[in-house]
Design a protein around this motif. Structure first.
Motif, PDB file in Angstrom:
ATOM      1  N   ALA A  73      63.280   4.037  31.381  1.00 58.64           N
ATOM      2  CA  ALA A  73      64.025   4.779  30.368  1.00 58.64           C
ATOM      3  C   ALA A  73      63.354   6.121  30.079  1.00 58.64           C
ATOM      4  O   ALA A  73      64.024   7.149  29.929  1.00 58.64           O
ATOM      5  CB  ALA A  73      64.139   3.947  29.092  1.00 58.64           C
ATOM      6  N   PRO A  78      68.079   4.688  35.295  1.00 60.52           N
ATOM      7  CA  PRO A  78      68.863   3.596  34.701  1.00 60.52           C
ATOM      8  C   PRO A  78      67.945   2.462  34.255  1.00 60.52           C
ATOM      9  O   PRO A  78      67.028   2.075  34.980  1.00 60.52           O
ATOM     10  CB  PRO A  78      69.775   3.148  35.852  1.00 60.52           C
ATOM     11  N   SER A  79      68.168   1.961  33.061  1.00 65.24           N
ATOM     12  CA  SER A  79      67.349   0.882  32.522  1.00 65.24           C
ATOM     13  C   SER A  79      68.261  -0.209  31.985  1.00 65.24           C
ATOM     14  O   SER A  79      69.473  -0.021  31.856  1.00 65.24           O
ATOM     15  CB  SER A  79      66.431   1.404  31.413  1.00 65.24           C
ATOM     16  N   ARG A  80      67.678  -1.356  31.681  1.00 63.33           N
ATOM     17  CA  ARG A  80      68.455  -2.479  31.163  1.00 63.33           C
ATOM     18  C   ARG A  80      67.759  -3.068  29.952  1.00 63.33           C
ATOM     19  O   ARG A  80      66.571  -2.794  29.708  1.00 63.33           O
ATOM     20  CB  ARG A  80      68.645  -3.553  32.249  1.00 63.33           C
ATOM     21  N   THR A  81      68.496  -3.870  29.195  1.00 56.93           N
ATOM     22  CA  THR A  81      68.013  -4.455  27.950  1.00 56.93           C
ATOM     23  C   THR A  81      68.148  -5.969  28.017  1.00 56.93           C
ATOM     24  O   THR A  81      69.229  -6.484  28.305  1.00 56.93           O
ATOM     25  CB  THR A  81      68.831  -3.925  26.760  1.00 56.93           C
ATOM     26  N   ASP A 404      78.161   2.730  23.151  1.00 58.89           N
ATOM     27  CA  ASP A 404      77.196   3.404  24.024  1.00 58.89           C
ATOM     28  C   ASP A 404      75.771   3.307  23.487  1.00 58.89           C
ATOM     29  O   ASP A 404      74.905   4.103  23.857  1.00 58.89           O
ATOM     30  CB  ASP A 404      77.574   4.869  24.211  1.00 58.89           C
ATOM     31  N   LEU A 406      73.193   1.391  24.066  1.00 62.05           N
ATOM     32  CA  LEU A 406      72.107   1.221  25.025  1.00 62.05           C
ATOM     33  C   LEU A 406      72.011   2.366  26.018  1.00 62.05           C
ATOM     34  O   LEU A 406      71.020   2.475  26.745  1.00 62.05           O
ATOM     35  CB  LEU A 406      72.258  -0.118  25.749  1.00 62.05           C
ATOM     36  N   THR A 407      73.003   3.220  26.050  1.00 58.34           N
ATOM     37  CA  THR A 407      72.907   4.437  26.846  1.00 58.34           C
ATOM     38  C   THR A 407      72.072   5.469  26.107  1.00 58.34           C
ATOM     39  O   THR A 407      71.200   6.132  26.681  1.00 58.34           O
ATOM     40  CB  THR A 407      74.309   4.994  27.145  1.00 58.34           C
ATOM     41  N   PRO A 410      67.989   3.067  25.083  1.00 54.94           N
ATOM     42  CA  PRO A 410      67.829   1.919  25.973  1.00 54.94           C
ATOM     43  C   PRO A 410      66.632   1.038  25.610  1.00 54.94           C
ATOM     44  O   PRO A 410      65.625   0.973  26.327  1.00 54.94           O
ATOM     45  CB  PRO A 410      67.659   2.565  27.349  1.00 54.94           C
ATOM     46  N   SER A 444      77.939  -6.936  29.747  1.00 54.82           N
ATOM     47  CA  SER A 444      77.622  -5.580  30.183  1.00 54.82           C
ATOM     48  C   SER A 444      76.582  -5.584  31.298  1.00 54.82           C
ATOM     49  O   SER A 444      75.588  -6.331  31.239  1.00 54.82           O
ATOM     50  CB  SER A 444      77.083  -4.762  29.006  1.00 54.82           C
ATOM     51  N   GLN A 446      74.436  -3.439  31.580  1.00 51.66           N
ATOM     52  CA  GLN A 446      73.219  -2.909  30.969  1.00 51.66           C
ATOM     53  C   GLN A 446      72.353  -4.000  30.351  1.00 51.66           C
ATOM     54  O   GLN A 446      71.224  -3.728  29.927  1.00 51.66           O
ATOM     55  CB  GLN A 446      73.577  -1.895  29.873  1.00 51.66           C
TER      56      GLN A 446
END
Length: 460
Positions: A73, A78-81, A404, A406-407, A410, A444, A446
């Motif tokens: 991040a 691109p990252s994820r949660t 949005d 987590l965009t 993140p 999602s 994400q």
């Protein structure tokens, strides 16, 4: 991605394979990627041994995952949660009015509820060994190998074993082979509840997620253990301004009472350490509330609070040898009224692995300060150079009002608080998650759910 990664599993010496897509950060890659880039946000340390040279391989891998997501991040990748769920076992077991169902609930009700709504389980579950349920002294339901020092078969104390059993089941899967003290089927008879059958939710029998513990600790020396005794207004601190200083002063009766409480915590966490289970431990949260509000450890002199944290760390890691722990520091959202800017209460990087926020200021429909939801806290935690998490929230991150989140922010981990996942609080409708909100979050790309941990490990 290259090859596979194996983590130490539930039984000592046993390896559990998990997808390299999640455990991509080898320690050499983690150290390399933690280097700062000129002109960019400073990267976070990614090797847990920088804080604890004896950290277990499993704890190192869990931390490397979180640090890798954070550094992605910070580099604009691109990252994820990881989506998490807090489980209030004492309320699920003993409070018929708790949550969206009136009546006795089996432990892990809100862990399973996510799957009832979405077909998927959380990727992280946080449990609580405090505060007790209004009964005298620390106790357990049925004594296990790790709890024989405490009175057993005590009414309303069976949830302590449920917490450890569910932690084992989330990390290694339910049902699973026996390892001695642990109840492998997830089904037991509670000797303290007139022989009632207790059933933990099955989750596929394989690795199902990450595990955390909080400790809503009643004030040291409290004769009754319950939520009321966690509050500052009900503790000796409300009338005795010198009490907290004595709690952190070695040799005092208050300090001995603190160590007694920490012994209860350590005995349960120690069993998980023996079985190779890493634990994100979140003690003494929301320490930055205004004086006279919140928990007994909150609103205190920052230097005394830092001492409390460090002596707790030294007791668990130094004295008790618990090297499976990842320490999470989580102030309350600092809105200038209930919560204050938390920097003074930060114990230091030698004692903290992850930083977070308990986000109860504003909401997705009315974000604090008119800025994008949670952005104030996300930006405010950047300076600590640690993975950033939402440690508590009433809301899932991707509701209709803020799709949005987590965009823009993140977070590496986001944990929904207990009953808030599906409880329709008509007196405070801003707390409500709709079924569509929960499905949007769990579906999602994400978001990391338990399914990512349980899939085949043949990813390359």
């Amino acid at each position: 991605m290259r090859g596979r990664v194996k983590l130490l599993g539930a039984a000592a010496g046993t390896a559990l394979s998990v997808p390299l897509a999640l455990w991509a950060w080898s320690e050499s890659e983690a150290r390399e990627d933690a280097d700062d880039s000129p002109g960019g946000p400073r990267q976070v340390p990614a090797d847990l041994r920088g804080r604890d040279p004896e950290a277990t391989p499993a704890a190192r891998r869990v931390y490397a995952l979180l640090a890798g997501l954070e550094n992605d991040a910070r580099r604009g990748r691109p990252s994820r949660t990881v989506i998490g769920q807090h489980v209030e076992l004492h309320n699920e077991r003993y409070n018929a009015e708790y949550g969206d169902y009136r009546g006795t609930k089996q432990p892990g009700y809100y862990y399973r509820k996510a799957r009832d709504i979405t077909g998927r389980l959380p990727g992280f579950v946080e449990l609580d060994l405090g505060p007790g349920y209004d009964r005298p002294g620390w106790a357990v339901g049925e004594a296990r190998s790790y709890s024989r020092a405490w009175p057993s078969c005590r009414k309303r104390w069976g949830y302590a074993e449920d917490a450890v059993d569910l932690a084992m089941g989330v990390w290694a899967g339910l049902p699973r082979p026996a390892d001695g003290s642990y109840n492998p089927s997830g089904i037991r008879t509670d000797c303290a509840s007139n022989g009632a059958e207790v059933v933990l939710p099955h989750n596929g029998g394989g690795p199902a997620g990450l595990v955390g513990f909080s400790f809503h600790q009643p004030y040291p020396g409290s004769p009754v253990k319950g939520f009321a005794q966690t509050l500052q207004r009900n503790s000796p601190a409300a009338k005795d301004p010198g009490w907290f200083a004595r709690v952190v002063t070695e040799g005092s009766s208050e300090h001995r009472a603190l160590l007694h409480d920490l012994g209860y915590l350590a005995d349960h966490l120690g069993y998980l350490a023996d079985q190779g289970v890493p634990v994100l431990l979140r003690p003494y949260h929301e320490m930055n509330t205004a004086p006279g509000r919140g928990f007994w450890w909150a609103g205190q002199d920052p230097a005394a609070f830092r001492k409390l944290w460090r002596l707790t760390y030294d007791f668990l890691v130094g004295r008790r040898g618990l090297h499976n722990l990842i320490f999470v520091w989580a102030p309350n959202s600092w809105d200038g009224s209930y919560g204050r800017q938390p920097r003074a209460w930060f114990p230091g990087g030698d004692y903290v692995d992850v930083v977070g926020v308990d986000d109860y200021s504003g909401g997705p429909g009315q974000p604090f300060g008119g800025r994008p939801w949670t952005e104030v806290w996300y930006r405010g935690l950047e300076e600590y150079r640690r993975p950033r998490v939402v440690a508590e929230s009433f809301h899932v991150p991707l509701g209709a009002a803020q799709p949005d989140t987590l965009t823009r922010t993140p977070w590496v981990l986001w944990t929904v608080w207990g009953q808030a996942l599906s409880y329709d609080n008509v007196s405070a409708p801003r707390w409500k998650n709709t079924g569509a909100d929960v499905k949007r979050t769990y579906g999602s790309p994400q978001v990391i759910t338990a399914g990512a941990f349980a899939r085949s490990n043949d990813l390359t």
